[in-house]
Design an enzyme around this catalytic site. Sequence first.
Site, mmCIF file in Angstrom:
data_model
loop_
_atom_site.group_PDB
_atom_site.id
_atom_site.type_symbol
_atom_site.label_atom_id
_atom_site.label_comp_id
_atom_site.label_asym_id
_atom_site.label_seq_id
_atom_site.Cartn_x
_atom_site.Cartn_y
_atom_site.Cartn_z
ATOM 1 N N PRO A 1 0.795 -1.229 0.000
ATOM 2 C CA PRO A 1 0.000 0.000 0.000
ATOM 3 C C PRO A 1 0.830 1.283 0.000
ATOM 4 C CG PRO A 1 -0.123 -1.101 2.124
ATOM 5 C CD PRO A 1 0.528 -2.054 1.181
ATOM 6 N N ASN A 2 0.332 2.212 -0.781
ATOM 7 C CA ASN A 2 0.857 3.578 -0.893
ATOM 8 C C ASN A 2 2.148 3.689 -1.690
ATOM 9 O OD1 ASN A 2 -1.196 5.034 0.606
ATOM 10 N ND2 ASN A 2 -0.439 3.919 2.390
ATOM 11 N N ARG B 1 5.666 12.047 -3.178
ATOM 12 C CA ARG B 1 5.580 12.642 -1.833
ATOM 13 C C ARG B 1 6.656 12.064 -0.928
ATOM 14 N NH1 ARG B 1 -0.350 11.429 -0.485
ATOM 15 N NH2 ARG B 1 -1.312 11.935 -2.459
ATOM 16 N N TYR C 1 11.590 8.438 1.421
ATOM 17 C CA TYR C 1 11.546 7.318 0.474
ATOM 18 C C TYR C 1 12.361 7.544 -0.806
ATOM 19 C CZ TYR C 1 7.808 5.832 3.570
ATOM 20 O OH TYR C 1 7.093 5.449 4.674
ATOM 21 N N ASN D 1 8.106 -5.738 -0.917
ATOM 22 C CA ASN D 1 7.977 -4.583 -0.032
ATOM 23 C C ASN D 1 6.499 -4.495 0.317
ATOM 24 O OD1 ASN D 1 7.856 -2.238 1.370
ATOM 25 N ND2 ASN D 1 8.979 -0.984 -0.112
ATOM 26 N N ALA E 1 3.147 -0.965 4.821
ATOM 27 C CA ALA E 1 2.688 -1.013 6.218
ATOM 28 C C ALA E 1 2.169 -2.395 6.618
ATOM 29 C CB ALA E 1 1.620 0.052 6.443
ATOM 30 N N GLU F 1 12.679 -9.692 1.780
ATOM 31 C CA GLU F 1 11.930 -8.517 2.263
ATOM 32 C C GLU F 1 12.756 -7.269 1.965
ATOM 33 O OE1 GLU F 1 11.226 -8.683 6.492
ATOM 34 O OE2 GLU F 1 10.393 -6.656 6.565
ATOM 35 N N HIS G 1 12.847 -2.830 2.067
ATOM 36 C CA HIS G 1 12.276 -1.537 2.442
ATOM 37 C C HIS G 1 13.167 -0.431 1.915
ATOM 38 C CE1 HIS G 1 9.316 -3.428 4.962
ATOM 39 N NE2 HIS G 1 10.278 -4.163 5.477
ATOM 40 N N ARG H 1 13.167 4.404 12.540
ATOM 41 C CA ARG H 1 11.907 5.156 12.486
ATOM 42 C C ARG H 1 11.036 4.839 13.712
ATOM 43 N NH1 ARG H 1 9.293 4.686 6.770
ATOM 44 N NH2 ARG H 1 8.169 6.492 7.624
HETATM 45 O O1 CA2 Z 1 10.487 1.889 3.765
HETATM 46 C C1 CA2 Z 1 9.658 1.163 3.187
HETATM 47 O O2 CA2 Z 1 9.863 0.677 2.082
HETATM 48 C C2 CA2 Z 1 8.306 0.895 3.852
HETATM 49 O O3 CA2 Z 1 7.913 -0.427 3.510
HETATM 50 C C3 CA2 Z 1 7.350 1.910 3.251
HETATM 51 C C4 CA2 Z 1 5.966 1.870 3.878
HETATM 52 C C5 CA2 Z 1 6.066 1.932 5.400
HETATM 53 O O4 CA2 Z 1 4.774 1.782 5.961
HETATM 54 C C6 CA2 Z 1 6.984 0.868 5.957
HETATM 55 O O5 CA2 Z 1 7.062 1.031 7.345
HETATM 56 C C7 CA2 Z 1 8.363 1.004 5.356
HETATM 57 C C8 CA2 Z 1 5.141 3.055 3.413
HETATM 58 C C9 CA2 Z 1 5.023 3.172 1.953
HETATM 59 C C10 CA2 Z 1 4.418 4.508 1.673
HETATM 60 O O6 CA2 Z 1 5.015 4.988 0.509
HETATM 61 C C11 CA2 Z 1 4.882 6.309 0.267
HETATM 62 C C12 CA2 Z 1 5.694 6.810 -0.718
HETATM 63 C C13 CA2 Z 1 5.652 8.130 -1.020
HETATM 64 C C14 CA2 Z 1 4.772 8.959 -0.368
HETATM 65 C C15 CA2 Z 1 3.942 8.451 0.619
HETATM 66 C C16 CA2 Z 1 3.992 7.118 0.934
#
Ligand code: CA2
Length: 148
Positions: free
Chosen positions: A10-11, A18, A23, A74, A77, A98, A100, A107
């Site tokens: 997700p996301n 963003r 990221y 990946n 969340a 896995e 990230h 974090r």
């Molecule tokens: O660091 C990572 O790759 C995560 O898997 C990213 C997830 C986060 O919940 C994990 O804890 C770590 C979040 C992905 C959200 O991606 C976005 C990218 C750009 C803008 C907003 C969100």
Amino acid sequence: MKAVHVLNGPNLNLLGAREPEIYGAATLPAIEARLSAVCARHGLSLRFRQTNHEGDLVTWVQEAGLAGEPVILNAGAYTHTSIALQDAIKGAKTKVIEVHLSNVHARERFRHHSYISPVAQGVIQGFGALSYDLALEALLVGAKAIES
Ligand code: CA2
């Protein structure tokens, strides 16, 4: 190994648009293009997908397992919440790495626990988009080691 599955949760479709300070600036299509070129050089196909739905990830892990093909995952969340995904990986009996983008241990505390790590072959995190390239490299080196 015929194909490599790269599954994004997700996301991650928002990548590059963003929060670049967390990221990075690379977009998901840019990561896909890079990995696709590496796979092509090795005669492999790449199945690169993103979803905002937990069940899709479960289904895709099952598919990779049935095909006996490795997964770079990946789970976003869902990493920190999904027992269903842990069960799917356990059942799939295929290699799952896995990844990230961020170093989740640097974090918030709720990101320190992963349901994926105990059933993954390994974890690569904190290198931004490069985490994906490193995971693919690990798969390729691992596959070569088995061949020789
Ligand atoms: O660091 C990572 O790759 C995560 O898997 C990213 C997830 C986060 O919940 C994990 O804890 C770590 C979040 C992905 C959200 O991606 C976005 C990218 C750009 C803008 C907003 C969100």
